[in-house]
Design a protein around this motif. Structure first.
Motif, PDB file in Angstrom:
ATOM      1  N   ASP A  70       0.496 -11.685  -4.099  1.00 23.28           N
ATOM      2  CA  ASP A  70      -0.362 -10.787  -3.329  1.00 23.28           C
ATOM      3  C   ASP A  70      -1.014 -11.507  -2.146  1.00 23.28           C
ATOM      4  O   ASP A  70      -1.045 -10.987  -1.035  1.00 23.28           O
ATOM      5  CB  ASP A  70      -1.436 -10.180  -4.241  1.00 23.28           C
ATOM      6  N   SER A 113      -1.092  -7.579   4.194  1.00 20.92           N
ATOM      7  CA  SER A 113      -1.038  -6.122   4.163  1.00 20.92           C
ATOM      8  C   SER A 113      -1.565  -5.606   5.500  1.00 20.92           C
ATOM      9  O   SER A 113      -2.773  -5.561   5.734  1.00 20.92           O
ATOM     10  CB  SER A 113      -1.892  -5.583   3.019  1.00 20.92           C
ATOM     11  N   THR A 114      -0.658  -5.217   6.379  1.00 25.01           N
ATOM     12  CA  THR A 114      -1.064  -4.787   7.719  1.00 25.01           C
ATOM     13  C   THR A 114      -1.676  -3.393   7.724  1.00 25.01           C
ATOM     14  O   THR A 114      -2.219  -2.966   8.738  1.00 25.01           O
ATOM     15  CB  THR A 114       0.116  -4.844   8.703  1.00 25.01           C
ATOM     16  N   SER A 115      -1.610  -2.694   6.587  1.00 28.83           N
ATOM     17  CA  SER A 115      -2.223  -1.364   6.512  1.00 28.83           C
ATOM     18  C   SER A 115      -3.666  -1.432   6.003  1.00 28.83           C
ATOM     19  O   SER A 115      -4.348  -0.416   5.941  1.00 28.83           O
ATOM     20  CB  SER A 115      -1.398  -0.458   5.599  1.00 28.83           C
ATOM     21  N   ASP A 116      -4.136  -2.631   5.665  1.00 26.73           N
ATOM     22  CA  ASP A 116      -5.489  -2.820   5.141  1.00 26.73           C
ATOM     23  C   ASP A 116      -6.402  -3.377   6.243  1.00 26.73           C
ATOM     24  O   ASP A 116      -6.294  -4.543   6.612  1.00 26.73           O
ATOM     25  CB  ASP A 116      -5.445  -3.778   3.951  1.00 26.73           C
ATOM     26  N   GLU A 160      -8.157  -6.665   5.416  1.00 30.86           N
ATOM     27  CA  GLU A 160      -7.250  -7.814   5.466  1.00 30.86           C
ATOM     28  C   GLU A 160      -7.073  -8.288   6.908  1.00 30.86           C
ATOM     29  O   GLU A 160      -7.140  -9.474   7.207  1.00 30.86           O
ATOM     30  CB  GLU A 160      -5.889  -7.434   4.878  1.00 30.86           C
ATOM     31  N   THR A 191       7.724  -6.648   3.383  1.00 29.06           N
ATOM     32  CA  THR A 191       6.840  -7.689   2.839  1.00 29.06           C
ATOM     33  C   THR A 191       6.654  -8.747   3.913  1.00 29.06           C
ATOM     34  O   THR A 191       7.591  -9.465   4.258  1.00 29.06           O
ATOM     35  CB  THR A 191       7.424  -8.317   1.560  1.00 29.06           C
TER      36      THR A 191
END
Length: 101
Positions: free
Chosen positions: A34, A39-42, A45, A81
């Protein structure tokens, strides 16, 4: 994971020494699947990437950091990923900071 091979998908001329420095910088975070991925959608992050990688490590903040992260997201769009090593390498490359690592 072969980090150099993954980076070379996006930059055929990638410097192995620079990739190794990023791997060393990330250290233990790469052991967990993880945390080894971005995570580019978070939004949280991405804020951490901008604050910790762009700001603290590379010394770049504001619009320049935002633009480098956005360009990297666009470049890696097809990759489901996104390796943290590759992501950080590309951000540093967009900022012209590979030599300073």
């Amino acid at each position: 994971m072969d980090y150099l091979a993954d980076v070379k998908v996006y930059d055929a001329e990638a410097d192995e020494a620079v990739v190794n420095k990023i791997v060393k910088h990330l250290g233990i975070a790469l052991r967990n699947r993880d945390s080894a991925l971005v995570s580019t959608s978070d939004p949280e992050e991405l804020a951490r990437v901008k604050a910790n990688w762009c700001g603290k490590k590379l010394g770049v903040t504001g619009a320049d950091a935002d633009k480098a992260v956005e360009e990297t997201i666009t470049a890696m769009k097809a990759d489901r990923t996104k390796s943290r090593v590759t992501f950080y390498y590309l951000v540093a490359k967009h900022l012209g900071k590979l030599e300073t690592l």
